[in-house]
Design a protein around this motif. Structure first.
Motif, mmCIF file in Angstrom:
data_model
loop_
_atom_site.group_PDB
_atom_site.id
_atom_site.type_symbol
_atom_site.label_atom_id
_atom_site.label_comp_id
_atom_site.label_asym_id
_atom_site.label_seq_id
_atom_site.Cartn_x
_atom_site.Cartn_y
_atom_site.Cartn_z
ATOM 1 N N CYS A 1 -3.389 7.902 -7.141
ATOM 2 C CA CYS A 1 -3.596 6.984 -5.777
ATOM 3 C C CYS A 1 -4.554 5.923 -5.997
ATOM 4 O O CYS A 1 -4.078 4.789 -5.445
ATOM 5 N N ARG B 1 -2.590 -3.163 -6.380
ATOM 6 C CA ARG B 1 -1.630 -3.395 -5.210
ATOM 7 C C ARG B 1 -0.914 -4.957 -5.312
ATOM 8 O O ARG B 1 0.218 -5.150 -4.871
ATOM 9 N N LEU C 1 -1.892 9.410 -1.499
ATOM 10 C CA LEU C 1 -3.107 10.185 -0.938
ATOM 11 C C LEU C 1 -2.955 11.627 -0.428
ATOM 12 O O LEU C 1 -3.566 12.510 -0.290
ATOM 13 N N GLY D 1 4.053 14.481 0.136
ATOM 14 C CA GLY D 1 3.823 13.148 -0.436
ATOM 15 C C GLY D 1 4.794 12.777 -1.542
ATOM 16 O O GLY D 1 4.870 11.699 -1.917
ATOM 17 N N ALA E 1 -3.730 1.305 -5.639
ATOM 18 C CA ALA E 1 -4.599 0.874 -4.911
ATOM 19 C C ALA E 1 -5.227 -0.349 -5.477
ATOM 20 O O ALA E 1 -5.292 -1.386 -4.784
ATOM 21 N N TRP F 1 0.779 -1.234 0.062
ATOM 22 C CA TRP F 1 0.134 0.113 0.047
ATOM 23 C C TRP F 1 0.895 1.312 -0.065
ATOM 24 O O TRP F 1 0.150 2.505 -0.101
ATOM 25 N N ALA F 2 2.224 1.221 -0.231
ATOM 26 C CA ALA F 2 3.056 2.250 -0.006
ATOM 27 C C ALA F 2 2.827 3.375 -0.867
ATOM 28 O O ALA F 2 2.691 4.653 -0.496
ATOM 29 N N ALA G 1 0.109 3.870 -3.074
ATOM 30 C CA ALA G 1 -1.253 4.623 -2.666
ATOM 31 C C ALA G 1 -1.347 5.347 -1.785
ATOM 32 O O ALA G 1 -1.906 6.565 -1.538
ATOM 33 N N GLY G 2 -0.618 4.961 -0.661
ATOM 34 C CA GLY G 2 -0.629 5.843 0.696
ATOM 35 C C GLY G 2 -0.077 7.107 0.713
ATOM 36 O O GLY G 2 -0.430 8.152 1.045
ATOM 37 N N ARG G 3 1.263 6.937 -0.191
ATOM 38 C CA ARG G 3 1.902 8.262 -0.244
ATOM 39 C C ARG G 3 1.258 9.308 -1.244
ATOM 40 O O ARG G 3 1.168 10.410 -1.291
#
Length: 401
Positions: free
Chosen positions: A370, A377, A275, A303, A374, A268-269, A271-273
């Motif tokens: 993002c 993934r 976001l 990000g 996701a 998830w790195a 997608a999380g960054r």
């Protein structure tokens, strides 16, 4: 911060980062310097856009081609040749009056001969540090390159206005040649030999992580280009406020890279960054005033460098060493196309709907950047506790029976 200090103390790391930043510094200067120069000479922003577009197309084509050539001819011959052609083309565009079509052709040559410094240095990094240091090194590199985008436009504008637009372009060419020579003479460049790839050009895109990085890099840079156009349109060309806001945006990326870039990379790195810029840019569209844009874009910037570090890390861990330069070339091409398309869509939106629409377009690009990782993934490598170094190239070994 201790991990970055230890990195800079590793033999060769500090000097190769400094040399490649110097060689790549013109990338932050040339667009604005040529924009000012061509507008002054031809009294047309449209003409400047055509020339810069031709240069961008050349750069996009060059990315994977010149990167792959380094595996055949070696880093030093390819980078030396491209520096000579690119610098000559840039100087000719600055000092010799010529019609727009000729400027476009020479600009295309300058673009397609842009030295592949970035793919080269990211191919060298895994040979400089151990596997645990590689992800933080990618983050440090992504953070440091913000210097190019903060200082480059400022230097280009100051020299072009205070001295002349020709001087601004010639200064960029000087950085290109001087920084390129510095990079080439470093012993680390001579010690790394990229094996010749046995795969067809473009086959590396079949690696899901490379394709994912190329697409997400496209979205991220398109979002940044749209933000830049929207901010400039908000304050106008005659105001310095836009420059300060964009500098704060880049500073957020620098802070984010140093603060969070060393974090481990899980599925998830990315997608999380991504976001973080999505939320920050989305909030920026609510009020278009100096302080609100500065605050929200600083958050958005946090990000960006960490996301770039993930892109570089998952590419490195997913391809053979012989394919790394080409893979980074494709990622760079995706980013260049993203910059061109993001600017074009933002410009159209501004003309028809105003500056807010450009910021909203940027938020849309970031949101796609993002959503895509996701949903994809399962194709995102899980590098937690794993080596991020490239896959070693292996060949059959003759055995005496």
């Amino acid at each position: 911060m201790g991990i970055y200090w230890n990195l800079l103390q590793t033999p060769g790391v500090a000097r190769i980062i400094a040399a490649q930043l110097t060689a790549r510094f013109p990338f932050g200067m040339l667009s604005l310097a040529f924009l000012i120069h061509i507008e002054q000479v031809y009294d047309s922003y449209g003409a400047a856009g055509l020339v810069l577009g031709a240069m961008s197309i050349g750069q996009a084509i060059a990315g994977p081609l010149t990167s792959r050539l380094m595996g055949r001819w070696g880093m030093r011959p390819v980078i030396s040749l491209t520096i000579a052609i690119c610098a000559t083309s840039i100087v000719l565009m600055a000092v010799i009056p010529m019609p727009i079509i000729s400027l476009m052709l020479v600009g295309f040559v300058a673009g397609i001969s842009m030295p592949p410094i970035q793919p080269a240095v990211r191919t060298i990094y895994p040979k400089l540090v151990n596997s645990k240091q590689l992800t933080p090194l990618f983050s440090l590199d992504a953070s440091a390159q913000e210097i190019i985008w903060v200082l480059g436009p400022v230097v280009a504008t100051f020299v072009a206005i205070q001295v002349s637009s020709v001087a601004g372009i010639l200064l960029a060419a000087t950085f290109l040649v001087g920084g390129g020579i510095w990079f080439l003479v470093l012993p680390e460049v001579g010690r790394v030999r990229i094996p010749r790839s046995k795969r067809k050009l473009g086959a590396v895109l079949k690696r899901p992580a490379v394709l994912l990085s190329t697409v997400v890099g496209f979205m991220l840079v398109a979002a940044c280009a749209s933000v830049e156009a929207g901010v400039v349109a908000t304050f106008g060309h005659g105001s310095t406020d836009s420059g300060w806001v964009l500098a704060v945006f880049a500073a957020g990326s620098l802070v984010g890279g140093l603060a969070f870039g060393h974090m481990q990379i899980g599925p998830w790195a990315l997608a999380g960054r991504m976001l973080i810029p999505t939320i920050g840019i989305g909030l920026a569209s609510v009020f278009l005033n100096f302080w609100w844009l500065s605050a929200t874009l600083f958050v958005a910037g946090i990000g960006i460098a960490p996301a770039l570090a993930v892109l570089f890390g998952i590419v490195s861990a997913s391809v053979k060493f012989s394919d790394t330069a080409e893979a980074y070339g494709w990622v760079g091409t995706g980013q260049l196309i993203g910059a061109a398309l993001g600017s074009a869509i933002a410009g159209f939106s501004i003309d028809h709907y105003g500056p807010t629409s450009a910021i909203l377009a940027a938020a849309g690009f970031a949101a796609l950047g993002c959503l895509i990782p996701a949903l994809g993934r399962r194709w995102h490598p899980d590098l937690r506790g794993r080596d991020a170094s490239p896959i070693p190239d292996t060949e059959p070994v003759a055995v005496v029976s």
